[in-house]
Scaffold this motif. Structure first.
Motif, PDB file in Angstrom:
ATOM      1  N   LEU A 140      -6.749   6.072   0.411  1.00 31.03           N
ATOM      2  CA  LEU A 140      -7.273   4.950  -0.369  1.00 31.03           C
ATOM      3  C   LEU A 140      -8.399   4.260   0.380  1.00 31.03           C
ATOM      4  N   SER A 141      -9.403   3.829  -0.367  1.00 31.64           N
ATOM      5  CA  SER A 141     -10.479   3.034   0.219  1.00 31.64           C
ATOM      6  C   SER A 141     -10.933   1.989  -0.792  1.00 31.64           C
ATOM      7  N   TYR A 142     -11.514   0.915  -0.270  1.00 32.54           N
ATOM      8  CA  TYR A 142     -12.022  -0.160  -1.123  1.00 32.54           C
ATOM      9  C   TYR A 142     -13.331  -0.663  -0.531  1.00 32.54           C
TER      10      TYR A 142
ATOM     11  N   VAL B 171       0.834  -1.199   0.000  1.00 29.72           N
ATOM     12  CA  VAL B 171       0.000   0.000   0.000  1.00 29.72           C
ATOM     13  C   VAL B 171       0.870   1.251   0.000  1.00 29.72           C
ATOM     14  N   GLU B 172       1.954   1.218   0.762  1.00 29.21           N
ATOM     15  CA  GLU B 172       2.862   2.371   0.794  1.00 29.21           C
ATOM     16  C   GLU B 172       3.477   2.626  -0.574  1.00 29.21           C
TER      17      GLU B 172
ATOM     18  N   ILE C 228      -5.671  -6.982  -0.189  1.00 32.84           N
ATOM     19  CA  ILE C 228      -6.840  -6.162   0.165  1.00 32.84           C
ATOM     20  C   ILE C 228      -7.800  -6.016  -1.005  1.00 32.84           C
ATOM     21  N   VAL C 229      -7.235  -5.793  -2.206  1.00 28.61           N
ATOM     22  CA  VAL C 229      -8.060  -5.543  -3.394  1.00 28.61           C
ATOM     23  C   VAL C 229      -7.868  -6.683  -4.394  1.00 28.61           C
ATOM     24  N   PRO C 230      -8.905  -7.465  -4.709  1.00 32.79           N
ATOM     25  CA  PRO C 230      -8.776  -8.560  -5.679  1.00 32.79           C
ATOM     26  C   PRO C 230      -8.445  -8.051  -7.079  1.00 32.79           C
ATOM     27  N   TYR C 231      -7.856  -8.890  -7.881  1.00 27.61           N
ATOM     28  CA  TYR C 231      -7.490  -8.558  -9.260  1.00 27.61           C
ATOM     29  C   TYR C 231      -8.716  -8.062 -10.030  1.00 27.61           C
ATOM     30  N   GLY C 232      -8.545  -6.942 -10.724  1.00 25.02           N
ATOM     31  CA  GLY C 232      -9.610  -6.411 -11.559  1.00 25.02           C
ATOM     32  C   GLY C 232     -10.646  -5.588 -10.817  1.00 25.02           C
TER      33      GLY C 232
END
Length: 385
Positions: free
Chosen positions: A330-332, A310-311, A360-364
């Motif tokens: 950032l947010s998801y 993330v950094e 944290i964030v899946p592909y796509g």
């Protein structure tokens, strides 16, 4: 016709003074001007609407009075403040907007604002934006038709790389002398000096930053912090050339005259001046970008390594030329990944800085980026390579 054209000039500095004078002498009768600055003695060599007696006064107010005194029959209405102080109803009253700004952030804001104002069923809601800018012996002028032509956001990658660094890097892992200087000015100054405003024209203030940055550099074994570099980083010094201002202002006002009178085809859509080696200029059509967050409508693609933390993503967003997000959060899925503020939320999300984005964030999938420098929420589609 130009006599009935209500025109807004944003900025009353070196470029804005030239634009105001040119518009008045070209027959425009109803001009408004916005500027948030006051006159400094260093302005007098190139901002010719001002005199020594005007130092300390609002630029917009003094410029308006000067033009009306010299050009009878021309009404110039000033506003001393920020463009963000005004709402869409204010901007809707104008037929044309001309920018003579030295701020990328302000340009991005007015560009996005005018785009969002457009109603396809109301042709008058489309406000042509003429943007001028200078940097030393270089300059540019362009005509932007919101929703029709490429917008300012489409061409961010043509600008010089900004000297902005991610807060997590300057706070935790400085690598460059500029990181140490930013740390001293952004973090240490408010921590030590409290509410005292940093005056980048005060040698004592610059010297304090230099000493603090030098100590920080020694701690991390970084070389290259000098007094002149400290001054350059905090002031973001760019030389101002009066002749460049005159050429670009003339170009902007010529385009305004064309649009107001239909006397000739207006610029389609970019004029570039290069005066570093001789004088060279050219025009070209800058095309709209499909992934432009303002006029493209599609989310921006971020292809990053799977082990990107993330950094590292925050640093990437800060340094990427066509995004230029300063201190991004950032947010998801409506949940914070990392927020720069308030302090309590920053502290609670700080552990995520070391986590891979892929955890944290899946592909796509898409995450949301917010920043004080972004006049919109940026949607980022993440793919891993």
């Amino acid at each position: 016709m130009r006599e009935n054209c209500k025109i807004l000039v944003i900025g009353a500095g070196g470029l804005g003074c030239e634009i105001l004078a040119n518009l008045a002498l070209s027959g425009f009768k109803d001009i408004h001007v916005i500027d948030m600055d006051t006159i400094d003695i260093s302005n007098l060599n190139r901002q010719f609407l001002f005199r020594p007696k005007d130092v300390g006064q609002p630029k917009a107010t003094v410029a308006a009075a000067y033009v009306m005194n010299r050009v009878p029959g021309c009404k110039v209405t000033p506003y001393f403040g920020k463009i963000q102080d005004k709402d869409e109803d204010y901007y809707m009253q104008f037929n044309l907007v001309i920018c003579g700004l030295d701020s990328v952030e302000a340009r991005r804001w007015i560009n996005a604002t005018l785009f969002n104002m457009v109603d396809p069923d109301v042709p008058e809601s489309l406000k042509p934006l003429i943007d001028g800018g200078t940097e030393g012996f270089k300059g540019q002028a362009r005509v932007i038709l919101p929703t029709v032509s490429s917008c300012y956001e489409c061409s961010l990658d043509m600008l010089n790389k900004p000297t902005a660094f991610p807060i997590c890097t300057i706070a935790n892992t400085p690598r460059l002398p500029e990181h140490c200087i930013e740390w001293a000015s952004v973090l240490e100054w408010p921590k030590v000096k409290g509410d005292l405003k940093l005056d980048t024209d005060d040698p004592n203030h610059i010297n304090w930053l230099y000493e603090i940055a030098s100590a920080r550099a020694r701690e991390f074994k970084i070389e290259g912090v000098t007094w002149s570099l400290t001054q350059g980083v905090v002031k973001n010094i760019i030389p101002a050339i009066a002749s460049t201002n005159a050429i670009i202002a003339a170009s902007c006002c010529t385009e305004a005259l064309k649009i107001a009178t239909n006397s000739a085809p207006y610029l389609d859509n970019y004029f570039m001046l290069i005066g570093t080696d001789g004088i060279y200029s050219y025009t070209f059509q800058h095309e709209k970008k499909p992934d432009c967050p303002v006029c493209g409508g599609a989310s921006k693609l971020a292809s990053i390594p799977k082990d990107f933390t993330v950094e590292q993503l925050i640093e990437w967003l800060t340094e990427k030329q066509d995004i230029q997000a300063k201190r991004p959060s950032l947010s998801y899925a409506n949940r914070p990944i990392y927020f720069q503020a308030p302090p309590s939320l920053e502290a609670s999300t700080r552990p995520n800085l070391e986590k891979p984005v892929s955890d944290i964030v899946p592909y796509g999938h898409e995450l949301t980026v917010t920043s004080a420098t972004l006049p919109f929420n940026l949607t980022l589609k993440v793919e891993y390579i």
